[in-house]
Design an enzyme around this catalytic site. Sequence first.
Site, PDB file in Angstrom:
ATOM      1  N   HIS A  93      25.770  60.830  74.128  1.00 10.68           N
ATOM      2  CA  HIS A  93      24.871  59.959  74.888  1.00 10.68           C
ATOM      3  C   HIS A  93      23.443  60.469  74.804  1.00 10.68           C
ATOM      4  O   HIS A  93      23.130  61.525  75.350  1.00 10.68           O
ATOM      5  CB  HIS A  93      25.311  59.895  76.345  1.00 10.68           C
ATOM      6  N   ASP A 109      29.452  65.291  73.386  1.00 13.38           N
ATOM      7  CA  ASP A 109      28.899  64.122  74.052  1.00 13.38           C
ATOM      8  C   ASP A 109      27.707  63.588  73.261  1.00 13.38           C
ATOM      9  O   ASP A 109      26.769  64.327  72.973  1.00 13.38           O
ATOM     10  CB  ASP A 109      28.460  64.557  75.462  1.00 13.38           C
TER      11      ASP A 109
END
Lengths: 475, 151
Positions: free
Chosen positions: B21, B19
């Site tokens: 983000h 991930d």
Amino acid sequence: MSELALSIDIGSTWTKGILVDIRDQRVLHREGTPTTVDNLVTGFNRVYEALQKKIPGNRAGSHKPELFVSSSAKGGLTIAAIGLVPDLTLKAAKMAAASAGGKVIASFAYKLTPADIAKLETLKSDIILLSGGTDGGDESYVLHNAKQLAASQVQSYILYAGNQAVREEVLDILGRAGKEAGGTANILPDLDSVQVDGARKSIGEIFLERIIEGRGLSTVRDICSAMPRPTPAAVYDLVALLEKKDEGLLVLDMGGATTDVYTVSDPYSEQSNRVFRGLPETRLKRTVEGDLGLRVSAAFVAETGAAYIQRILDDEGLRAFHAWVERIRATTGLLPATEEEQQFDDMLATVCVAESIARHGGTLTPSFTPEGLVWVQQGKDLGRVHRIIGSGGRLAQARSINIIRLALETYFTDEKEPKRGSWPQVQRLLPHFNEITYERDRDYIIPLAANLTLAYPEAATALVQQSLEREYIHD
Amino acid sequence: MPNLDKRPYTIVLGVIGFDCHSVGNKILDAYFTERGFKVINLGVMVSQDEYISAAIESAADAILVSSLYGHGEIDCDGLRGRCIERGIGDIILWVGGNLVVGKKDFSEVEAKFKAMGFDRVFPPDTDLDKAVQELIEDIEKRRQKKAEENR
């Protein structure tokens, strides 16, 4: 300022020295003799006296020349590294040991076991570098390990460079058991920064106090102008000064037993789909490969580079190659006499250069995420290196250009060109062959100039410049 | 609440798995740092072992895991077990973010992650002030328990 200086390096096979005119930044005379392993002082004195005789008559009466000495004889400075988590404090400890000019001969993570202690007792490294825990972080492991060391027969000097919250306690445990020990700043005070400076300084002092003595060099120390240093520690300081204009510099020093790699370069490349993992990398970095060298380690080198060597030689060639490896391993002083032997030696050198640079640098691993392909960088990106200097016996020769070329251009070829349509593979972060300039240290001056770095930085770098010979790597 | 142990509250932060983000992660770092926590921020794409290694070296009180891309369930499963295996089984584990894909009742998500061994589970819209209070309480409780064990 004294106008003349003597620099002597007691290496594992050769003791070399130069007489330097500091003001003119010039080598006046050079001497060398095989290192006298039974008593290092004999060889040292031979070089020292020969150089003394070369002091120009009209200047002998003025100031006595200053004397600078470094040594890597008798296995150099050996260090056993102890950390907590392998990728964190243990890795930082190895980085600190290498930057101080040491050779890490063993490393241990988490709690020391009885088998680990037995190994430390047999290895008898010069120094045990004990680390673990960030400052204010874990205390239990270093305290456990200190107690194990205290209860052992270990006689090495123990340098504590772990969590500072328990520094006194650790030194107390070791001191009460009669161990020689000292403390220095944490090599990993927090997880964002490796701090090698404190450990470097302390290791230098221990080298002076204990190791110089142990190698029978105390009489040499008494006539020195500055403290004698481990050769790679001096080179480390010199290499830092050789880099200019952010060009990114890599210095190779290849010998019979080990290959050293130093870089001064930006460890990261700016690229949008890259993320970095692991301990932060440093701009100035040294690694030493104790298993990659042209003589003592030749058999291992042949094994490591087997895939490359098999690509070049046919069956008959391979037999001759392995016979040569056996011979040089048995007689490490042997030099190639025929063109074929020279070619074999070059192949070994290519393996050493390619593998040592690859280990010094990091890797890129492809990773598929919901946002597309992301490259995960681990270790140092050598893509920012644009200049390579080759030093050491073999790399000083003009033909060393071929070694560098083969190591960078063709050695890893198999990995470089993935088949069309295949998935991305793990990549090595090597210097970009097309962007490299190469210079060889023609007179093998780097270790000797390095001795002068702290006192006379301008003269030291000028001497190296005079010895560098640019070789054209691209046709 | 008084800080009995003089060490600052130490937490390990990071976004788990593949991930990338990073915005929320930076906000959490800034927020907890401002509130006096010692934050070890591992950034994005953090593996389970990286959280644990960082927590061991820094003797952290808690690991705060973020997951924004919907694969939280796969990425987080087994983290408690690895902590136990590596000697920090009692560490505080928190998780928060867009933990699963699709619209699911949060109480279901919470139950699922608690069963995995997380002490608290947070939806995307979390009041950070309240979270700070809860974290201090959790840490104090754990430190007191540890102190009693050592006695």
